[in-house]
Design an enzyme around this catalytic site. Structure first.
Site, short mmCIF file in Angstrom:
data_model
loop_
_atom_site.label_atom_id
_atom_site.label_comp_id
_atom_site.label_asym_id
_atom_site.label_seq_id
_atom_site.Cartn_x
_atom_site.Cartn_y
_atom_site.Cartn_z
N GLN A 71 0.83 -1.20 0.00
CA GLN A 71 0.00 0.00 0.00
C GLN A 71 0.87 1.26 0.00
O GLN A 71 2.00 1.25 0.46
CB GLN A 71 -0.97 -0.01 1.18
CG GLN A 71 -0.38 0.44 2.49
CD GLN A 71 -1.44 0.55 3.57
OE1 GLN A 71 -1.63 -0.36 4.35
NE2 GLN A 71 -2.13 1.66 3.60
N ARG A 72 0.33 2.32 -0.52
CA ARG A 72 1.09 3.54 -0.74
C ARG A 72 1.81 4.01 0.53
O ARG A 72 2.97 4.42 0.48
CB ARG A 72 0.15 4.64 -1.25
CG ARG A 72 0.85 5.80 -1.89
CD ARG A 72 -0.16 6.79 -2.41
NE ARG A 72 -0.64 6.45 -3.74
CZ ARG A 72 0.01 6.75 -4.86
NH1 ARG A 72 1.17 7.35 -4.81
NH2 ARG A 72 -0.50 6.44 -6.03
#
Lengths: 180, 311
Positions: A71-72
């Site tokens: 995830q970012r």
């Protein structure tokens, strides 16, 4: 020869240890590939918060596979795991055309990092079972893989949920290390 | 050691049982139902005793009850009928007089309800887990909306696909891919925590935004669903469920168990003062060990003791 010396002899010939780094966007299938490699059940995987690590023995190598969340918010931590990486494995969801550009940018950043210089690259074109999936060849073009000149690279089509193609990719990993 | 236990269970146990039966005049199930404390200590002992029984009638009874609860038919009048049937079968096999041992009828019936209620709960939970989150299903979408509204009552969701989801800890701008192997169960658990313990949930959510010890609320929540499910499946959670209610445990109680785990995990996480989210697996593993240890104590009762403190 006593038991102790026998044990010592066994210990004296350990497999060569390799450090593999498994990266890619969230929902690409990194943990599924990790679990497939370790022959574990893949039916109750959850999104990776942080990382997972597993050791697998393959072709005389002890592969320590690091699966880092995609995830970012977690991506900035990826670089903490670059050191001493033997092979970089990058997983792409071939059906996620909307984020093709994003995954390309992330890959490019990895390839330009000093700590990953010369590290062989394996790209898994995952989720080939989905109807809208790009083929491995199209994905290689879209990611600009053919222009990579500074390291060996390979793209491998796979469907991790069925276990298809995962082993073939690992064979390439072991081969490329033996060549080194 | 293992061989010793096997030897004990297989050969010596019946001898000890026979001896006790002759001296006390009570069968093993009676001794358990009179001697052990109501809840996990009693029900777990009854469960073990029934499983070890060599009587073909009892084996048949167990197989039937297993089948009914696996198919989630251990409910309503069926539940009462089956429980009575089970009690009667055991009374008959063990030659117990119901007039004298009316207390046994009550106590044993309760155990039967708990044991197979638990098994049925597992089937129910498993069905939810296997239900893949479907963005075309109105019911699923509604629940996702509800989750947002419970957690963020003062902020409107700007669209179905939006970066706002990351605020409550989903990975990207569409939560649908985050449920993965936990399916609808992951969402139902989050929603139950946010609705039934709204204060506690918003408090935990605010911790997840902590500048140093922050984490992704929903993602951690889905990983904790995995923990709750594993504990249920492996039977560790029996202590919790048998001590919480005297009858068959419901799905609501599973959500309650989950909410407890989430609340406690948050507390533990903050106490650990993690450097960053990369410590999640280690801290989660330690937390799991603590929970398993706590569940080993047959008298353990878990409740959320919610009080707002300021850190």
């Amino acid at each position: 020869m006593g038991l102790l010396s026998l044990l010592r002899k066994l210990r004296a010939a350990p497999e060569r240890e390799l450090r593999l780094l498994l990266l890619g966007l969230d929902n690409a299938g990194k943990t599924t590939i990790l679990k497939t490699l370790a022959s574990e059940d893949i039916n109750h995987i959850t999104p990776t918060a942080g990382f997972n690590i597993k050791s697998v023995i393959s072709e005389g190598f002890k592969l320590n596979v690091w699966d880092i969340g995609g995830q970012r918010k977690i991506r900035p931590y990826w670089k903490n795991y670059f050191e001493n990486t033997d092979v970089l494995i990058y997983v792409v969801d071939s059906s996620d055309k909307k984020r093709l550009e994003e995954t390309g940018i992330e890959l490019y950043e990895l390839l330009t990092d000093d700590k990953l210089q010369d590290v062989p690259l394996l790209v898994y074109a995952n989720k080939q079972d989905l109807p809208e999936a790009l083929t491995a060849a199209d994905l290689a073009q879209a990611l600009g893989l053919p222009s990579i000149k500074d390291r060996p690279w390979q793209i491998q089509a796979c469907t991790a949920v069925r276990g298809d193609g995962v082993r073939e990719g690992m064979e390439w990993v072991c081969k490329s290390i033996k060549k080194k | 050691m293992y061989v010793f236990w096997w030897f004990f269970a297989y050969y010596l146990r019946p001898i000890v049982k026979w001896f006790l039966r002759k001296t006390t005049g009570l069968c093993e199930l009676q001794r358990i139902c009179y001697g052990k404390v109501q809840g996990a200590p009693r029900t777990k002992a009854v469960d073990y005793s029934l499983c070890m029984s060599k009587s073909p009638q009892i084996a048949q009874l167990i197989a039937h009850l297993n089948d009914v609860s696996d198919n989630q038919r251990f409910v309503g009048s069926n539940l009462k009928e089956l429980t009575n049937g089970a009690v009667n079968t055991v009374m008959l096999v063990k030659k117990i007089n119901p007039k004298i041992h009316f207390q046994f009828v009550i106590n044993f019936g309760q155990c039967v309800e708990q044991i197979w209620g638990y098994r049925q709960l597992l089937a129910e939970v498993e069905e939810l887990r296997k239900t893949v989150y479907d963005a075309d299903n109105f019911g699923h979408e509604r629940k996702l909306q509800d989750l947002w509204e419970k957690l963020m009552p003062h902020e409107r969701l700007e669209g179905r696909v939006t970066k706002q989801w990351q605020y409550i800890g989903f990975q990207g701008d569409d939560p649908k891919t985050d449920f993965r192997g936990m399916g609808l169960l992951g969402l139902e658990n989050l929603l139950a925590f946010a609705s039934d313990y709204q204060d506690a949930a918003t408090y935990v959510l605010s911790h997840s935004h902590h500048p140093h010890y922050g984490y992704a609320f929903a993602i951690v929540g889905i990983n904790l669903t995995s923990l709750a499910w594993t504990l249920l499946k492996q039977g560790d959670a029996k202590t919790y469920f048998f001590n919480m209610v005297k009858s068959a445990p419901s799905l609501k109680l599973f959500h309650q168990f989950y909410s407890y785990l989430f609340y406690e995990f948050d507390k533990y996480w903050i106490e650990c003062k993690p450097k960053d989210i990369m410590e999640f697996s280690t801290i989660k593993d330690n937390f799991e060990i603590n929970v398993r240890n706590a569940l080993q104590d047959p008298n353990a009762v878990f409740r959320i003791n919610f009080s707002v403190d300021t850190i």
